[in-house]
Write an enzyme that holds these catalytic residues in place. Structure first.
Site, PDB file in Angstrom:
ATOM      1  N   HIS A   1       0.674  -1.194   0.120  1.00 37.56           N
ATOM      2  CA  HIS A   1      -0.134   0.001  -0.046  1.00 37.56           C
ATOM      3  C   HIS A   1       0.828   1.371   0.068  1.00 37.56           C
ATOM      4  CE1 HIS A   1      -2.775   2.717   0.849  1.00 37.56           C
ATOM      5  NE2 HIS A   1      -2.338   3.196   2.039  1.00 37.56           N
ATOM      6  N   SER A   2       1.690   1.288   0.902  1.00 36.97           N
ATOM      7  CA  SER A   2       2.860   2.434   1.112  1.00 36.97           C
ATOM      8  C   SER A   2       4.015   1.675   1.806  1.00 36.97           C
ATOM      9  CB  SER A   2       2.203   3.481   1.683  1.00 36.97           C
ATOM     10  OG  SER A   2       2.382   3.205   3.268  1.00 36.97           O
TER      11      SER A   2
HETATM   12  C1  LIG Z   1     -10.778   9.298   5.994  1.00 42.34           C
HETATM   13  C2  LIG Z   1      -9.789   8.388   5.913  1.00 42.34           C
HETATM   14  N1  LIG Z   1      -9.773   7.163   6.637  1.00 42.34           N
HETATM   15  C3  LIG Z   1      -8.827   6.272   6.760  1.00 42.34           C
HETATM   16  C4  LIG Z   1      -7.568   6.688   6.139  1.00 42.34           C
HETATM   17  C5  LIG Z   1      -6.210   5.755   6.036  1.00 42.34           C
HETATM   18  N2  LIG Z   1      -6.288   5.109   4.617  1.00 42.34           N
HETATM   19  C6  LIG Z   1      -5.109   5.722   4.075  1.00 42.34           C
HETATM   20  S1  LIG Z   1      -5.242   4.982   2.482  1.00 42.34           S
HETATM   21  C7  LIG Z   1      -6.448   3.883   2.943  1.00 42.34           C
HETATM   22  C8  LIG Z   1      -6.926   2.564   1.912  1.00 42.34           C
HETATM   23  C9  LIG Z   1      -7.494   3.341   0.817  1.00 42.34           C
HETATM   24  O1  LIG Z   1      -7.794   2.212  -0.240  1.00 42.34           O
HETATM   25  P1  LIG Z   1      -8.414   2.659  -1.609  1.00 42.34           P
HETATM   26  O2  LIG Z   1      -9.257   3.571  -1.499  1.00 42.34           O
HETATM   27  O3  LIG Z   1      -8.578   1.361  -2.302  1.00 42.34           O
HETATM   28  O4  LIG Z   1      -6.998   3.142  -2.446  1.00 42.34           O
HETATM   29  P2  LIG Z   1      -5.747   2.395  -2.797  1.00 42.34           P
HETATM   30  O5  LIG Z   1      -4.740   2.727  -1.928  1.00 42.34           O
HETATM   31  O6  LIG Z   1      -6.137   0.973  -2.858  1.00 42.34           O
HETATM   32  O7  LIG Z   1      -5.107   2.962  -3.984  1.00 42.34           O
HETATM   33  C10 LIG Z   1      -6.625   4.216   4.175  1.00 42.34           C
HETATM   34  C11 LIG Z   1      -7.889   3.118   4.895  1.00 42.34           C
HETATM   35  C12 LIG Z   1      -7.502   8.109   5.481  1.00 42.34           C
HETATM   36  N3  LIG Z   1      -6.540   8.271   5.011  1.00 42.34           N
HETATM   37  N4  LIG Z   1      -8.652   8.909   5.610  1.00 42.34           N
END
Ligand SMILES: Cc1ncc(C[n+]2csc(CCOP(=O)(O)OP(=O)(O)O)c2C)c(N)n1
Ligand SMILES: [Mg+2]
Length: 447
Positions: free
Chosen positions: A338-339
């Site tokens: 993810h990161s």
């Molecule tokens: C409001 C909020 N909740 C939780 C997070 C923590 N967070 C950062 S990225 C992420 C996952 C997002 O997944 P997705 O939308 O599928 O994008 P991808 O990383 O797979 O590209 C989370 C839960 C956040 N940044 N903002």
């Protein structure tokens, strides 16, 4: 292209029919029995219950006389539009966008340059040179295919994993690196985490970390474009995880009711950090939600850059011509972690990742296509790999050498006239550094 239009139309028709449970109840005469509504009518009235039409302001539908819950996922799944197969062969020539060689080579070069930049910046973070990074591995087709289908002044709202869109628009490597290094070249003046790019001249709104906040903002921007009656659209990228946020609902609904020229582009890459899609939602992905909001929707193979291009081009054209939102769900796979704060081996298998990396990758698919056209060969590949790596390394070395932004940037830009308490803090920092400056790396900061 014809099939994209047909699929958009088909989905609209198919889904608009789902809520009606079929015409059965309409043709059944037994409703008008002695105990039914007819009894309460005077003999002079020729009215039967069958003539009653719903008058509720909130739905356009018919009455039925059988109790049926609408089942989710009653159809076999929204189909996935594609142009090329995994070997890069065009499946249906009428869908081939027949892009000129130069443009296809540009697609390939941007996709691979992004890949190389990711590798260097990812390694840089592992070595402690930058604080954080997020790679785009596996999703290059969604970035380049969609970016290429837009007009240069269409406004982009990204989530964070869309660096390829900015790269396609010509954002230079120096600025990507400058942002990640938070150096004096960073247009964000070193105030943001790495990968939070933004560029006025490239019409790319600065990334912000809280998920889905960009969605209602993007709709607001699209509404303003509609009011201005120009020829601009908004594209709003987000992940399938972000689509679970309340802001996504607010944005989708406003865009439909206000009839905004916006393309919602969902990168469904299988995961939201460690949450797999089967824990994220129970419906048929994100595209299935569009009809619920009255939004034209399509699902595409995100690893097929031409499918992404065709769908975005058509959605963009119609969004502006008809002032209405479109939703594209691009199916893809997040090959990287993810990161840099994540280790994905804790929640998925190496075999799964390898499949997408080796067998179904957007870059190799496009390369197969180019080779089959006689536009690319092993020699060119080697030369380009060498040249692109050199360019990335030069930008990387320059970013390492570059000074940090001016210290005064900590205090400016929020208020037009600096308020007294902030002025006091700035003076206090100045006095502190005068006395204890030798304990800080102030020489590394721009003056
Ligand atoms: C409001 C909020 N909740 C939780 C997070 C923590 N967070 C950062 S990225 C992420 C996952 C997002 O997944 P997705 O939308 O599928 O994008 P991808 O990383 O797979 O590209 C989370 C839960 C956040 N940044 N903002
Ligand atoms: Mg995701």
């Amino acid at each position: 292209m014809a099939a994209v239009a047909a699929a958009l139309g088909r989905l609209g028709r198919r889904w608009s029919g789902l809520g009606r449970c079929g015409p059965r109840g309409l043709s059944r005469p037994h409703l008008a029995t002695a105990s039914g509504p007819r009894r309460s009518l005077s003999a002079s009235q020729e009215f039967t219950s069958l003539d009653e039409k719903p008058k509720f302001p909130g739905a356009s539908a018919e009455f039925v006389d059988s109790l049926n819950f609408i089942q989710p996922n009653v159809i076999s799944g929204i189909p996935i539009y594609r142009v090329m197969d995994r070997q890069g062969q065009i499946m249906n020539t009428s869908e081939d966008p027949k892009l000129p060689k130069d443009m296809v080579l540009k697609f390939y070069q941007k996709m691979t340059l992004l890949n190389t930049m990711d590798r260097i910046l990812y390694e840089s973070q592992r070595q402690g040179r930058i604080s954080f990074y997020m790679t785009n591995y596996g999703e290059e087709g969604t970035h380049i295919g969609s970016a290429a289908a837009l007009n240069a002044t269409d406004l982009v709202f990204g989530q964070y994993r869309e660096a390829g869109v900015l790269m396609y628009r010509g954002y230079p490597l120096e600025l990507f690196m400058g942002q990640c290094y938070a150096n004096a070249k960073d247009e964000g003046k070193g105030r943001q985490m790495p990968v939070h790019y933004g560029s006025n001249i490239h019409h790319f709104v600065t990334i912000s970390s809280p998920l889905a906040t960009q969605i209602p903002q993007a709709v607001g921007a699209a509404y303003s474009f509609k009011m201005a009656q120009g020829d601009r659209a908004v594209i709003c990228y987000f992940g399938e995880g972000a689509a679970s946020e309340g802001d996504a609902h607010a944005g989708f609904n406003f865009s439909a009711t206000l009839e905004c020229p916006i393309i919602f582009f969902c990168r469904n890459n299988g995961y939201a950090i460690s949450t797999p899609t089967h824990e994220q939602y129970r419906g048929d992905g994100i595209a299935a939600r569009g009809p619920g909001y009255g939004i034209m929707s399509i699902r595409v193979d995100g690893n097929d850059v031409f499918a992404v291009y065709n769908a975005t081009k058509e959605a963009r054209r119609r969004a502006v011509a008809e002032n209405q939102p479109f939703l594209i769900e691009a199916m893809t796979y997040r090959i990287g972690h993810h990161s840099t704060s994540d280790d994905s081996s804790a929640y998925r298998s190496v075999d799964e990742v390898n499949y997408w990396d080796k067998k179904d990758h957007p870059i190799s698919r496009l390369r197969h296509y180019m080779v089959s056209k006689g536009w690319w060969d092993e020699e060119q590949e080697k030369a380009w790999r060498k040249q692109s790596r050199k360019r990335v390394m030069e930008a990387f070395e320059e970013a390492e050498r570059c000074l940090k932004p001016k210290l005064e940037n900590m205090f400016t830009d929020v208020y037009e006239d600096m308020p007294p308490q902030l002025k006091k803090q700035q003076e206090s920092l100045g006095r502190h550094l005068k006395m204890y400056g030798e304990h800080y790396p102030i020489d590394l900061f721009d003056k």
